[in-house]
Scaffold this motif. Sequence first.
Motif, PDB file in Angstrom:
ATOM      1  N   PRO A  61     -10.201  -7.267  -3.162  1.00 16.13           N
ATOM      2  CA  PRO A  61      -8.873  -6.650  -3.352  1.00 16.13           C
ATOM      3  C   PRO A  61      -8.956  -5.186  -3.764  1.00 16.13           C
ATOM      4  N   GLY A  62     -10.072  -4.796  -4.402  1.00 18.59           N
ATOM      5  CA  GLY A  62     -10.240  -3.401  -4.795  1.00 18.59           C
ATOM      6  C   GLY A  62     -10.304  -2.443  -3.612  1.00 18.59           C
ATOM      7  N   ILE A  63     -10.703  -2.953  -2.448  1.00 17.80           N
ATOM      8  CA  ILE A  63     -10.736  -2.133  -1.233  1.00 17.80           C
ATOM      9  C   ILE A  63      -9.361  -1.524  -0.970  1.00 17.80           C
ATOM     10  N   TYR A  64      -8.334  -2.368  -1.037  1.00 15.87           N
ATOM     11  CA  TYR A  64      -6.982  -1.959  -0.646  1.00 15.87           C
ATOM     12  C   TYR A  64      -6.304  -1.127  -1.733  1.00 15.87           C
ATOM     13  N   SER A  65      -6.667  -1.378  -2.979  1.00 14.57           N
ATOM     14  CA  SER A  65      -6.138  -0.538  -4.060  1.00 14.57           C
ATOM     15  C   SER A  65      -6.669   0.883  -3.937  1.00 14.57           C
ATOM     16  N   TRP A  66      -7.968   1.003  -3.683  1.00 15.17           N
ATOM     17  CA  TRP A  66      -8.604   2.318  -3.549  1.00 15.17           C
ATOM     18  C   TRP A  66      -8.035   3.060  -2.350  1.00 15.17           C
ATOM     19  N   ALA A  67      -7.919   2.380  -1.224  1.00 12.22           N
ATOM     20  CA  ALA A  67      -7.393   3.022  -0.016  1.00 12.22           C
ATOM     21  C   ALA A  67      -5.951   3.491  -0.222  1.00 12.22           C
TER      22      ALA A  67
ATOM     23  N   LEU B  14      -4.359   7.233   0.043  1.00 10.96           N
ATOM     24  CA  LEU B  14      -3.198   7.462   0.906  1.00 10.96           C
ATOM     25  C   LEU B  14      -2.121   8.257   0.176  1.00 10.96           C
ATOM     26  N   LEU B  15      -1.812   7.874  -1.048  1.00 10.96           N
ATOM     27  CA  LEU B  15      -0.801   8.588  -1.831  1.00 10.96           C
ATOM     28  C   LEU B  15      -1.230  10.027  -2.112  1.00 10.96           C
ATOM     29  N   ASN B  16      -2.504  10.228  -2.401  1.00 12.91           N
ATOM     30  CA  ASN B  16      -3.000  11.582  -2.652  1.00 12.91           C
ATOM     31  C   ASN B  16      -2.877  12.446  -1.402  1.00 12.91           C
ATOM     32  N   ALA B  17      -3.151  11.867  -0.256  1.00 13.18           N
ATOM     33  CA  ALA B  17      -3.126  12.617   1.004  1.00 13.18           C
ATOM     34  C   ALA B  17      -1.718  13.089   1.359  1.00 13.18           C
ATOM     35  N   VAL B  18      -0.691  12.330   0.937  1.00  8.04           N
ATOM     36  CA  VAL B  18       0.692  12.729   1.233  1.00  8.04           C
ATOM     37  C   VAL B  18       1.367  13.366   0.017  1.00  8.04           C
ATOM     38  N   ASN B  19       0.535  13.879  -0.901  1.00 11.29           N
ATOM     39  CA  ASN B  19       1.028  14.625  -2.063  1.00 11.29           C
ATOM     40  C   ASN B  19       1.891  13.811  -3.013  1.00 11.29           C
ATOM     41  N   LYS B  20       1.630  12.511  -3.078  1.00  4.78           N
ATOM     42  CA  LYS B  20       2.348  11.647  -4.021  1.00  4.78           C
ATOM     43  C   LYS B  20       1.424  11.269  -5.171  1.00  4.78           C
ATOM     44  N   THR B  21       0.776  12.284  -5.737  1.00 12.23           N
ATOM     45  CA  THR B  21      -0.186  12.020  -6.808  1.00 12.23           C
ATOM     46  C   THR B  21       0.483  11.472  -8.063  1.00 12.23           C
ATOM     47  N   ARG B  22       1.725  11.862  -8.293  1.00 10.79           N
ATOM     48  CA  ARG B  22       2.423  11.379  -9.489  1.00 10.79           C
ATOM     49  C   ARG B  22       2.672   9.872  -9.394  1.00 10.79           C
ATOM     50  N   ILE B  23       3.028   9.396  -8.204  1.00 12.25           N
ATOM     51  CA  ILE B  23       3.239   7.954  -8.015  1.00 12.25           C
ATOM     52  C   ILE B  23       1.923   7.208  -8.210  1.00 12.25           C
ATOM     53  N   SER B  24       0.855   7.768  -7.665  1.00  6.84           N
ATOM     54  CA  SER B  24      -0.471   7.173  -7.850  1.00  6.84           C
ATOM     55  C   SER B  24      -0.821   7.090  -9.335  1.00  6.84           C
ATOM     56  N   LEU B  25      -0.436   8.114 -10.078  1.00  4.88           N
ATOM     57  CA  LEU B  25      -0.689   8.138 -11.519  1.00  4.88           C
ATOM     58  C   LEU B  25       0.103   7.047 -12.228  1.00  4.88           C
ATOM     59  N   TYR B  26       1.383   6.874 -11.874  1.00  4.95           N
ATOM     60  CA  TYR B  26       2.209   5.851 -12.511  1.00  4.95           C
ATOM     61  C   TYR B  26       1.641   4.454 -12.268  1.00  4.95           C
TER      62      TYR B  26
ATOM     63  N   LEU C 261      -3.790  -8.405  -8.431  1.00  2.00           N
ATOM     64  CA  LEU C 261      -2.434  -7.891  -8.688  1.00  2.00           C
ATOM     65  C   LEU C 261      -2.308  -6.444  -8.211  1.00  2.00           C
ATOM     66  N   ALA C 262      -3.324  -5.625  -8.512  1.00  2.00           N
ATOM     67  CA  ALA C 262      -3.276  -4.217  -8.104  1.00  2.00           C
ATOM     68  C   ALA C 262      -3.252  -4.080  -6.599  1.00  2.00           C
ATOM     69  N   SER C 263      -4.030  -4.910  -5.894  1.00  2.00           N
ATOM     70  CA  SER C 263      -4.059  -4.824  -4.435  1.00  2.00           C
ATOM     71  C   SER C 263      -2.730  -5.268  -3.829  1.00  2.00           C
ATOM     72  N   SER C 264      -2.043  -6.195  -4.494  1.00  2.00           N
ATOM     73  CA  SER C 264      -0.725  -6.628  -4.003  1.00  2.00           C
ATOM     74  C   SER C 264       0.267  -5.473  -4.012  1.00  2.00           C
ATOM     75  N   VAL C 265       0.236  -4.673  -5.077  1.00  2.00           N
ATOM     76  CA  VAL C 265       1.089  -3.483  -5.143  1.00  2.00           C
ATOM     77  C   VAL C 265       0.732  -2.525  -4.011  1.00  2.00           C
TER      78      VAL C 265
ATOM     79  N   TRP D  61       3.861  -2.374  -1.419  1.00  2.00           N
ATOM     80  CA  TRP D  61       4.755  -1.292  -1.831  1.00  2.00           C
ATOM     81  C   TRP D  61       4.247   0.071  -1.382  1.00  2.00           C
ATOM     82  N   THR D  62       3.018   0.386  -1.721  1.00  2.06           N
ATOM     83  CA  THR D  62       2.487   1.718  -1.420  1.00  2.06           C
ATOM     84  C   THR D  62       2.493   2.011   0.069  1.00  2.06           C
ATOM     85  N   HIS D  63       2.055   1.044   0.869  1.00  2.00           N
ATOM     86  CA  HIS D  63       2.026   1.270   2.313  1.00  2.00           C
ATOM     87  C   HIS D  63       3.423   1.542   2.866  1.00  2.00           C
ATOM     88  N   ARG D  64       4.381   0.759   2.418  1.00  5.03           N
ATOM     89  CA  ARG D  64       5.756   0.939   2.903  1.00  5.03           C
ATOM     90  C   ARG D  64       6.320   2.286   2.490  1.00  5.03           C
ATOM     91  N   PHE D  65       6.048   2.702   1.265  1.00  2.66           N
ATOM     92  CA  PHE D  65       6.608   3.962   0.767  1.00  2.66           C
ATOM     93  C   PHE D  65       5.914   5.171   1.382  1.00  2.66           C
TER      94      PHE D  65
END
Length: 429
Positions: free
Chosen positions: A343-349, A353-365, A399-403, A407-411
Amino acid sequence: MVINRLKQILSGAYLRNVGWMAGAEIANRLIRLSSTVILARMFSPQDYGLMAVIYTLSDFFQVFTLRGGIGSKIIQADERDLNAICNTAYWLNWIVCGSLFTIQCAIAVLLPYFSADSHITLPLCLLALTYLIYPLFVIHLILLERENQFKAVAICNVIISLVSNALTATFVLLGMGIWAIVWAMLLSAPVWIILTRKFHPWRPTRRFSLERWPEVLGFGSNLLINDLLTKVRANVDYLIVGKYLGVEALGMYYFAFNGGSGITLSILNTFMSPLYPHICAAKNNYEQFKQRYFRSLKKVSIVLVPLVLLQSFLAPLYVPIIFGERWIPAIPVLILICLSVIPGIYSWAASLLLNAVNKTRISLYISMTSTTIFIISILAVVQNGIVWVAATVLVNSLLASSVAIFWTHRFALRKQNFLSSIETTQSIK
């Protein structure tokens, strides 16, 4: 048809970069195997516990060497801004690493007042010298990654691994104990300077300059905190186990990590290191960006998931044979920790993804939330033993990979959000 489809999946520039990193990792693992076996057979669980303290503190402080957050800015930067950003990052690194040197020495001196074991005070002070070496090679290494020169990065990794592990094995056989780890880390660090300067021509300006520091720190601050939280999640369970269950239990637990996820995480890193520059190169083309991300993630899954399952299944066989029977009690922990990599594979990816689209704040939250939940859950079960701790690590990873998946992929990959992030970046410039 199946064979042709598999060839198509496992082809392309991304996989060529992964190929170099994977080749380097295979070589690293073969090199490390001898020193790992020697450590397992000559170190007691208590020695492993002391080694865990040294590696944990070193790993935690390396977050601040600016390879993470600032490195991501260098990889993402436009060509016209690159030199100014690199020079700013170089001088910022000297400020930060000088501070890290002072802080680690202070912690080492104060440590005996909070712990009965004072054997690691001098080793920690000596290891602090490595922070003064980082600024001399880190920017060069990031530029190699930005330019997709992963062949050079792979060569650097193999040579460093060869030198470091050869020194470790030699010093351990000479009976130097925990000092074998310290001297190997310290003596191998300068080799990075020689190698990275050979492979990349960039040189810093001689004049002190922080010309672009608001831009650099503005982008990197969220990533820096995110990386810091990632290190907390990666190491806080060691500290909790050592505090509540003792150094010997910590040694057993740390061995399980080293023998389990240590292997698979290093392989995962070979895929994730090229992923970020690979998708950032297409950040101005939505369809290409999305295609690159999912194709790369599929390739990671095809290679790594079966490998993790195989390692977990074979753990009861190879642990006593390779490392010795004293580590048999650690096998259930090793299996659980190893499975948590999937599951850590998908959390890391998703974080990349969020960093690449300048959503670092969301990644931080997301990182802040998952870290808080992780610490609370580990504290709740630690008294039940290290198997419960390992099971909690696996559940938190799921749990982290589920998020990440739901959620992350859709957003992040919603076209409207993607285009607005690109427009925001361009307007700032």
